[in-house]
Design a protein around this motif. Structure first.
Motif, PDB file in Angstrom:
ATOM      1  N   ARG A 198      23.672  38.260  50.745  1.00 24.25           N
ATOM      2  CA  ARG A 198      23.323  39.638  50.755  1.00 24.25           C
ATOM      3  C   ARG A 198      23.484  40.093  49.163  1.00 24.25           C
ATOM      4  O   ARG A 198      24.899  39.271  48.705  1.00 24.25           O
ATOM      5  N   GLY A 199      22.609  40.373  48.593  1.00 23.24           N
ATOM      6  CA  GLY A 199      23.193  40.517  47.227  1.00 23.24           C
ATOM      7  C   GLY A 199      21.968  39.788  46.495  1.00 23.24           C
ATOM      8  O   GLY A 199      21.728  39.109  46.824  1.00 23.24           O
ATOM      9  N   ARG A 200      21.882  40.134  44.706  1.00 27.26           N
ATOM     10  CA  ARG A 200      21.466  39.671  44.579  1.00 27.26           C
ATOM     11  C   ARG A 200      21.671  38.104  43.406  1.00 27.26           C
ATOM     12  O   ARG A 200      23.246  38.259  43.534  1.00 27.26           O
ATOM     13  N   PRO A 201      21.427  37.101  42.950  1.00 31.01           N
ATOM     14  CA  PRO A 201      21.378  36.058  43.130  1.00 31.01           C
ATOM     15  C   PRO A 201      22.513  36.278  41.386  1.00 31.01           C
ATOM     16  O   PRO A 201      22.162  36.746  40.924  1.00 31.01           O
ATOM     17  N   PRO A 202      23.429  34.891  41.660  1.00 37.37           N
ATOM     18  CA  PRO A 202      24.250  35.321  40.401  1.00 37.37           C
ATOM     19  C   PRO A 202      22.753  34.602  39.352  1.00 37.37           C
ATOM     20  O   PRO A 202      21.886  33.962  39.583  1.00 37.37           O
ATOM     21  N   LYS A 203      22.596  34.775  37.983  1.00 40.29           N
ATOM     22  CA  LYS A 203      22.039  34.196  36.583  1.00 40.29           C
ATOM     23  C   LYS A 203      22.681  33.149  36.667  1.00 40.29           C
ATOM     24  O   LYS A 203      23.524  32.429  36.867  1.00 40.29           O
ATOM     25  N   PRO A 204      20.925  31.693  36.544  1.00 42.63           N
ATOM     26  CA  PRO A 204      21.409  30.654  36.344  1.00 42.63           C
ATOM     27  C   PRO A 204      22.362  30.207  34.507  1.00 42.63           C
ATOM     28  O   PRO A 204      22.646  31.482  33.698  1.00 42.63           O
ATOM     29  N   ARG A 205      23.378  29.481  35.046  1.00 48.08           N
ATOM     30  CA  ARG A 205      24.538  28.817  33.972  1.00 48.08           C
ATOM     31  C   ARG A 205      23.918  28.109  32.816  1.00 48.08           C
ATOM     32  O   ARG A 205      22.687  26.880  33.321  1.00 48.08           O
ATOM     33  N   ASP A 206      24.395  28.035  32.140  1.00 49.45           N
ATOM     34  CA  ASP A 206      24.067  26.905  31.078  1.00 49.45           C
ATOM     35  C   ASP A 206      24.998  25.786  31.264  1.00 49.45           C
ATOM     36  O   ASP A 206      26.038  26.017  31.162  1.00 49.45           O
ATOM     37  N   PRO A 207      24.647  24.538  31.814  1.00 46.37           N
ATOM     38  CA  PRO A 207      25.629  23.498  32.273  1.00 46.37           C
ATOM     39  C   PRO A 207      26.491  22.804  30.592  1.00 46.37           C
ATOM     40  O   PRO A 207      27.681  22.512  31.078  1.00 46.37           O
ATOM     41  N   PHE A 208      25.668  23.052  29.437  1.00 41.52           N
ATOM     42  CA  PHE A 208      26.133  22.432  28.188  1.00 41.52           C
ATOM     43  C   PHE A 208      27.390  24.005  27.731  1.00 41.52           C
ATOM     44  O   PHE A 208      27.849  23.389  26.946  1.00 41.52           O
ATOM     45  N   ALA A 209      26.990  25.082  28.320  1.00 43.62           N
ATOM     46  CA  ALA A 209      27.591  26.225  27.060  1.00 43.62           C
ATOM     47  C   ALA A 209      28.744  25.972  27.429  1.00 43.62           C
ATOM     48  O   ALA A 209      29.792  25.731  29.123  1.00 43.62           O
ATOM     49  N   PRO A 210      29.737  26.340  26.833  1.00 43.66           N
ATOM     50  CA  PRO A 210      31.343  26.312  27.609  1.00 43.66           C
ATOM     51  C   PRO A 210      31.432  27.656  28.321  1.00 43.66           C
ATOM     52  O   PRO A 210      30.878  28.763  28.480  1.00 43.66           O
ATOM     53  N   PRO A 211      32.447  27.562  28.991  1.00 46.45           N
ATOM     54  CA  PRO A 211      32.703  28.762  30.079  1.00 46.45           C
ATOM     55  C   PRO A 211      33.091  30.151  29.900  1.00 46.45           C
ATOM     56  O   PRO A 211      33.493  30.176  28.277  1.00 46.45           O
ATOM     57  N   PRO A 212      33.242  30.977  30.163  1.00 48.71           N
ATOM     58  CA  PRO A 212      32.965  32.528  29.229  1.00 48.71           C
ATOM     59  C   PRO A 212      34.728  32.868  29.973  1.00 48.71           C
ATOM     60  O   PRO A 212      35.251  32.193  30.305  1.00 48.71           O
ATOM     61  N   PRO A 213      35.179  33.472  28.578  1.00 48.14           N
ATOM     62  CA  PRO A 213      36.454  33.444  28.444  1.00 48.14           C
ATOM     63  C   PRO A 213      36.584  34.417  30.056  1.00 48.14           C
ATOM     64  O   PRO A 213      35.234  35.422  30.205  1.00 48.14           O
ATOM     65  N   LEU A 214      38.051  34.515  30.269  1.00 42.03           N
ATOM     66  CA  LEU A 214      38.511  35.837  31.338  1.00 42.03           C
ATOM     67  C   LEU A 214      38.842  37.231  30.934  1.00 42.03           C
ATOM     68  O   LEU A 214      39.318  36.938  29.544  1.00 42.03           O
ATOM     69  N   LYS A 215      38.131  38.047  31.330  1.00 40.74           N
ATOM     70  CA  LYS A 215      38.150  38.872  31.016  1.00 40.74           C
ATOM     71  C   LYS A 215      39.381  40.165  31.346  1.00 40.74           C
ATOM     72  O   LYS A 215      39.254  39.910  33.175  1.00 40.74           O
ATOM     73  N   LYS A 216      40.108  40.887  31.122  1.00 38.07           N
ATOM     74  CA  LYS A 216      41.106  41.532  32.212  1.00 38.07           C
ATOM     75  C   LYS A 216      40.138  43.121  32.694  1.00 38.07           C
ATOM     76  O   LYS A 216      39.537  43.045  32.436  1.00 38.07           O
ATOM     77  N   LYS A 217      40.537  43.267  33.926  1.00 35.58           N
ATOM     78  CA  LYS A 217      39.546  44.660  34.639  1.00 35.58           C
ATOM     79  C   LYS A 217      39.875  46.178  33.817  1.00 35.58           C
ATOM     80  O   LYS A 217      41.217  46.396  33.932  1.00 35.58           O
ATOM     81  N   SER A 218      39.006  46.735  33.016  1.00 37.45           N
ATOM     82  CA  SER A 218      39.514  48.380  32.385  1.00 37.45           C
ATOM     83  C   SER A 218      38.284  48.639  32.382  1.00 37.45           C
ATOM     84  O   SER A 218      37.061  48.293  32.553  1.00 37.45           O
ATOM     85  N   SER A 219      38.565  49.868  32.406  1.00 36.22           N
ATOM     86  CA  SER A 219      37.531  50.588  32.281  1.00 36.22           C
ATOM     87  C   SER A 219      36.621  50.782  30.930  1.00 36.22           C
ATOM     88  O   SER A 219      35.637  51.652  31.124  1.00 36.22           O
ATOM     89  N   GLY A 220      36.595  49.899  30.094  1.00 33.29           N
ATOM     90  CA  GLY A 220      36.307  49.935  28.865  1.00 33.29           C
ATOM     91  C   GLY A 220      36.735  50.085  27.249  1.00 33.29           C
ATOM     92  O   GLY A 220      37.073  50.175  26.553  1.00 33.29           O
ATOM     93  N   SER A 221      37.438  51.842  27.609  1.00 34.52           N
ATOM     94  CA  SER A 221      38.414  52.410  26.548  1.00 34.52           C
ATOM     95  C   SER A 221      39.668  51.680  26.724  1.00 34.52           C
ATOM     96  O   SER A 221      40.127  51.130  28.124  1.00 34.52           O
ATOM     97  N   GLY A 222      40.671  52.020  26.105  1.00 32.52           N
ATOM     98  CA  GLY A 222      42.280  51.527  26.597  1.00 32.52           C
ATOM     99  C   GLY A 222      42.699  52.811  26.807  1.00 32.52           C
ATOM    100  O   GLY A 222      44.077  52.130  27.328  1.00 32.52           O
ATOM    101  N   ARG A 223      41.667  53.939  27.884  1.00 30.17           N
ATOM    102  CA  ARG A 223      43.148  54.773  28.452  1.00 30.17           C
ATOM    103  C   ARG A 223      43.294  53.497  29.665  1.00 30.17           C
ATOM    104  O   ARG A 223      41.730  52.620  29.946  1.00 30.17           O
TER     105      ARG A 223
END
Length: 191
Positions: free
Chosen positions: A119-144
């Motif tokens: 179910r749901g939207r399929p993921p975007k295709p990845r470029d096999p030669f691109a470096p893996p995306p950096p891991l992000k912390k789960k935050s609401s966008g602001s520092g609060r």
């Protein structure tokens, strides 16, 4: 002597009541014998049953209505313009409510069936030669942090009467409720 007479006489039994056929059988016989083109209505079926079978139960009309409804729902009878008739044998079978299910494709024996799509939207295709995306912390966008900030603790202790309402700006104690209107001072009139 009383015992001898009671043993010789057989007990009195009521004559057996003539047995009535079941209501569906009586209804089908009435519709066949009436043989009306558009079917027979409830009152004509009831009259025919009363004339044919004579001694019917007291709840005859209730039983008749119940069996007519049950036979209509099961498909034994068809209701057309308040007339009950036998269904046409050449008519297509009655469909249920809602959209009919899609026909399933026949799978040859030994074939492997693919699992259903997730179910749901399929993921975007990845470029096999691109470096893996950096891991992000789960935050609401602001520092609060999320949610409402906690209340600040009161530093001064006050009495219960003044704790209910904030202290006025001039420092005088205030009572509960709306303060009274201030009447302008009237100066004495000098004539």
């Amino acid at each position: 002597m009383a015992t001898e007479n009671s043993n010789n006489n057989p007990p009195q039994t009521l004559p057996p009541a003539p047995s009535l056929p079941q209501y569906p059988e009586m209804i089908m016989a009435a519709i066949e014998s009436l043989n009306e083109a558009g079917g027979s209505n409830k009152s004509s079926i009831s009259k025919h049953i009363e004339e044919t079978y004579g001694n019917l139960p007291a709840a005859h009309m209730t039983l008749l209505a119940h069996h007519l409804n049950r036979m209509r729902q099961s498909g034994e009878l068809v209701l057309v313009k308040n007339n009950y008739a036998k269904p046409d044998p050449n008519a297509p079978p009655r469909r249920g409510r809602g959209r009919p299910p899609k026909p399933k494709a026949l799978v040859p024996p030994g074939a492997v069936v693919a699992p259903p799509r997730p179910r749901g939207r399929p993921p975007k295709p990845r470029d096999p030669f691109a470096p893996p995306p950096p891991l992000k912390k789960k935050s609401s966008g602001s520092g609060r942090p999320r949610g409402r900030p906690p209340k600040k603790a009161k530093t001064t202790t006050t009495t219960t009467a003044s704790a209910a309402a904030p202290a006025p700006r001039d420092g005088s104690p205030r009572g509960r409720g709306r303060p009274p209107k201030v009447k302008p001072a009237v100066s004495p009139v000098v004539c």
